[in-house]
Enzyme design. Structure first.
Site, mmCIF file in Angstrom:
data_model
loop_
_atom_site.group_PDB
_atom_site.id
_atom_site.type_symbol
_atom_site.label_atom_id
_atom_site.label_comp_id
_atom_site.label_asym_id
_atom_site.label_seq_id
_atom_site.Cartn_x
_atom_site.Cartn_y
_atom_site.Cartn_z
ATOM 1 N N HIS A 54 47.377 36.061 41.767
ATOM 2 C CA HIS A 54 46.437 36.804 42.617
ATOM 3 C C HIS A 54 45.950 38.014 41.828
ATOM 4 C CE1 HIS A 54 44.730 38.914 46.042
ATOM 5 N NE2 HIS A 54 44.756 37.752 46.658
ATOM 6 N N ASP A 61 47.447 30.439 49.780
ATOM 7 C CA ASP A 61 46.929 29.066 49.711
ATOM 8 C C ASP A 61 47.992 28.049 49.355
ATOM 9 O OD1 ASP A 61 44.282 30.809 48.407
ATOM 10 O OD2 ASP A 61 44.122 29.613 50.221
HETATM 11 C C1 SDX Z 1 42.509 33.754 47.293
HETATM 12 O O1 SDX Z 1 40.937 38.269 46.120
HETATM 13 C C2 SDX Z 1 41.528 37.871 47.177
HETATM 14 O O2 SDX Z 1 42.052 38.649 47.974
HETATM 15 C C3 SDX Z 1 41.515 36.366 47.384
HETATM 16 C C4 SDX Z 1 42.317 35.868 48.596
HETATM 17 C C5 SDX Z 1 41.680 36.311 49.896
HETATM 18 O O3 SDX Z 1 42.406 36.336 50.926
HETATM 19 O O4 SDX Z 1 40.447 36.561 49.911
HETATM 20 O O5 SDX Z 1 43.647 36.331 48.528
HETATM 21 C C6 SDX Z 1 42.335 34.343 48.640
HETATM 22 O O6 SDX Z 1 41.521 33.456 46.660
HETATM 23 C C7 SDX Z 1 43.887 33.628 46.719
HETATM 24 C C8 SDX Z 1 43.891 33.083 45.239
HETATM 25 C C9 SDX Z 1 43.733 31.571 45.326
HETATM 26 N N1 SDX Z 1 43.470 31.036 43.959
HETATM 27 C C10 SDX Z 1 44.409 30.256 43.363
HETATM 28 O O7 SDX Z 1 45.551 30.032 43.813
HETATM 29 C C11 SDX Z 1 43.924 29.625 42.068
HETATM 30 C C12 SDX Z 1 45.015 29.796 40.987
HETATM 31 N N2 SDX Z 1 45.110 31.209 40.647
HETATM 32 C C13 SDX Z 1 44.360 31.702 39.500
HETATM 33 O O8 SDX Z 1 43.121 31.072 39.327
HETATM 34 C C14 SDX Z 1 44.378 33.223 39.390
HETATM 35 O O9 SDX Z 1 45.667 33.623 39.598
HETATM 36 C C15 SDX Z 1 43.464 34.043 40.260
HETATM 37 C C16 SDX Z 1 42.043 33.612 40.158
HETATM 38 C C17 SDX Z 1 43.895 33.959 41.678
HETATM 39 C C18 SDX Z 1 43.573 35.498 39.787
HETATM 40 O O10 SDX Z 1 43.088 35.529 38.524
HETATM 41 P P1 SDX Z 1 42.973 36.924 37.707
HETATM 42 O O11 SDX Z 1 43.420 38.081 38.507
HETATM 43 O O12 SDX Z 1 41.618 36.988 37.110
HETATM 44 O O13 SDX Z 1 44.068 36.782 36.622
HETATM 45 P P2 SDX Z 1 43.875 36.023 35.271
HETATM 46 O O14 SDX Z 1 43.108 34.764 35.511
HETATM 47 O O15 SDX Z 1 43.360 36.991 34.264
HETATM 48 O O16 SDX Z 1 45.371 35.615 34.923
HETATM 49 C C19 SDX Z 1 46.245 36.570 34.345
HETATM 50 C C20 SDX Z 1 47.147 35.728 33.460
HETATM 51 C C21 SDX Z 1 46.354 34.806 32.543
HETATM 52 O O17 SDX Z 1 47.151 34.617 31.384
HETATM 53 P P3 SDX Z 1 46.744 35.470 30.041
HETATM 54 O O18 SDX Z 1 45.276 35.150 29.765
HETATM 55 O O19 SDX Z 1 46.958 36.934 30.418
HETATM 56 O O20 SDX Z 1 47.675 34.965 28.997
HETATM 57 O O21 SDX Z 1 47.960 34.848 34.280
HETATM 58 C C22 SDX Z 1 47.615 33.493 34.013
HETATM 59 C C23 SDX Z 1 46.297 33.480 33.280
HETATM 60 O O22 SDX Z 1 46.233 32.380 32.375
HETATM 61 N N3 SDX Z 1 47.494 32.837 35.310
HETATM 62 C C24 SDX Z 1 47.976 31.627 35.593
HETATM 63 C C25 SDX Z 1 47.668 31.427 36.958
HETATM 64 N N4 SDX Z 1 46.994 32.483 37.430
HETATM 65 C C26 SDX Z 1 46.880 33.355 36.401
HETATM 66 N N5 SDX Z 1 48.630 30.710 34.849
HETATM 67 C C27 SDX Z 1 48.979 29.575 35.491
HETATM 68 N N6 SDX Z 1 48.731 29.303 36.803
HETATM 69 C C28 SDX Z 1 48.069 30.210 37.560
HETATM 70 N N7 SDX Z 1 47.818 29.964 38.847
#
Ligand code: SDX
Length: 429
Positions: free
Chosen positions: A306, A364
């Site tokens: 998140h 989710d």
């Molecule tokens: C919702 O914003 C909100 O409040 C949203 C929400 C709401 O109520 O409105 O809470 C609802 O959208 C919840 C999130 C649902 N999405 C998912 O579950 C999809 C999977 N999650 C990721 O796509 C990700 O965690 C996000 C999009 C939710 C957040 O992404 P960020 O904050 O941009 O973080 P990032 O992508 O920069 O990740 C940071 C690191 C990265 O590694 P590095 O590049 O630093 O080495 O963590 C890793 C990412 O690769 N990472 C994951 C991961 N999520 C982040 N690695 C594996 N699996 C994951 N799910």
């Protein structure tokens, strides 16, 4: 370049940048004068360190896993109230008195029908259209039916549009579902509460009586509360940006629905369930954990991580409890998807990769299992998220419209394209 107590100095130019304190949470540096005084922009793709507005509606402390709506913890709202109480709180800023609750419920209940001609609008879609595609279209189309609540400068029309959105979204969502399975639309019933009415519109058929299971109706009502609002997430920011141009509320909410559809946002509940189905068994979890860690593999654990929560999403804890209540009520003992989900959560929470990146299950992760158990197809999961989030979108939209400081949103950019050059006639290319 130095930044000290609200001043920014670069190339001997010093700019006053006042620091503003909130009631709780991080202070902000007001950079509005930066470009005028230095000719420079700030740069923050994804807005990881940028506050887009001032708001009084919702507060999240991501490190502590705290979520407050108008100051009330989500756990207390979910445990003690119902979704329409949370709607009143988000819209009006206070919990309703008994008389206000009766009036608010009455007004929502009596605005649940949609214009009869919208049924013909639905007939234009293919039966296999994704329900979110239908929702984007039908919510936007409301502007073609409800002209008497599109004048955003009229407080009365803003409130009428808000109530219409809250009341009619479940009806449109149920119509999208019924249309996709070829069953007749079911009209709302005024003697049912919000969640039971939605279950009835989705699952009742003309051939026999249907009575919504009260445990499932309560669970769905709680799911709506958990999804109601969440600060300036991607879809809420979309609604605010659309609203900042003066677009009518139905067009703004349609923009929010479109943004929510993405798998990184509201589409994650559908994607998380498909991921659990693809993993299929506990034995295959290590393979997917390895893929999630592999920089060269675009795979991510859907339902994990998140932007704000760097602790457990407080909604996920309540969602997990609700999942068990629903499965128990339905007599589903050994749901293989739940087994995979529980083992995946256990492994992920003990894995150094997820610990150091603070990747916890988000709301989710569990909602999909619950909604599937209730009988909803995966394609409807994000639609239910949109039904719940409509009140958050509309409350944030109203707050923005009523904010005297608001102006059209127009971000700038860091340009790295071609410098100016002259046109080359075709014969010289
Ligand atoms: C919702 O914003 C909100 O409040 C949203 C929400 C709401 O109520 O409105 O809470 C609802 O959208 C919840 C999130 C649902 N999405 C998912 O579950 C999809 C999977 N999650 C990721 O796509 C990700 O965690 C996000 C999009 C939710 C957040 O992404 P960020 O904050 O941009 O973080 P990032 O992508 O920069 O990740 C940071 C690191 C990265 O590694 P590095 O590049 O630093 O080495 O963590 C890793 C990412 O690769 N990472 C994951 C991961 N999520 C982040 N690695 C594996 N699996 C994951 N799910």
């Amino acid at each position: 370049m130095t930044v000290q107590n609200g001043t920014f100095t670069i190339d001997s130019k010093t700019v006053d940048m006042p620091v503003k304190e909130g009631s709780i949470g991080p202070a902000v540096v007001d950079i509005a004068a930066l470009y005028k005084n230095t000719g420079m922009f700030t740069y923050d793709p994804g807005f990881t360190s940028t506050a887009s507005c001032e708001s009084k509606i919702t507060y999240i402390d991501g490190d502590k896993g705290v979520l407050l709506h108008r100051g009330y913890p989500i756990e207390q709202l979910a445990e003690n109230g119902d979704f329409l109480e949370t709607c009143h709180l988000l819209l009006h800023g206070e919990l309703p008195t008994p008389a206000e609750k009766v009036d608010f419920d009455h007004r929502v209940t009596r605005h649940t029908m949609v214009h009869e001609q919208m049924m013909r609008f639905f007939q234009g879609f293919r039966r296999d259209a994704h329900p979110m595609a239908i929702m984007v279209a039908s919510v936007g189309a409301m502007a073609a039916f409800y002209h008497d609540s599109t004048d955003i400068s009229d407080p009365h029309q803003r409130m009428v549009a808000s109530m219409r959105m809250i009341a009619k979204m479940p009806t449109l969502a149920a119509m999208a579902y019924k249309y996709s399975i070829g069953q007749p639309f079911v009209y709302p019933k005024n003697d049912l509460d919000y969640a039971a009415n939605f279950l009835n519109m989705c699952f009742s058929v003309p051939c026999e009586d249907y009575k919504a299971n009260p445990v499932l109706a309560r669970a769905l009502d709680k799911i709506f509360i958990l999804h109601a609002d969440h600060e300036q997430n991607a879809s809420t920011s979309t609604v605010r940006l659309a609203g900042s141009s003066g677009a009518n509320p139905f067009a703004c909410i349609a923009a929010g629905v479109a943004c929510l559809w993405g798998p990184a946002h509201g589409g994650a509940n559908e994607a998380a369930l498909k991921m659990l189905e693809e993993i299929g068994s506990v034995e295959r979890i290590p393979e997917y954990i390895a893929r999630a860690k592999d920089k060269n593999d675009p795979f991510r654990l859907m339902g994990f991580g998140h932007r704000v929560y760097k602790n457990y999403d407080p909604r996920a804890r309540i969602m997990q409890k609700t999942t068990h209540e629903v499965l128990q009520e339905l007599g589903i003992k050994d749901d293989p998807l739940l087994d995979v989900a529980m083992e995946l959560e256990r492994i992920a929470l003990s894995d150094p990769y997820f610990i150091e990146k603070k990747l916890y299950p988000n709301i989710d992760f569990y909602s999909g299992i619950t909604l599937k158990a209730m009988g909803f197809p995966t394609s409807m999961f994000t639609v239910l998220f949109a039904v719940a989030r409509t009140v958050g979108w509309i409350a944030q939209w109203k707050e923005m419209i009523e904010d005297p400081a608001q102006k059209i949103g127009r971000p700038r950019q860091l340009y790295t394209g071609a410098p100016q050059r002259d046109y080359v006639p075709m014969i010289k290319r």
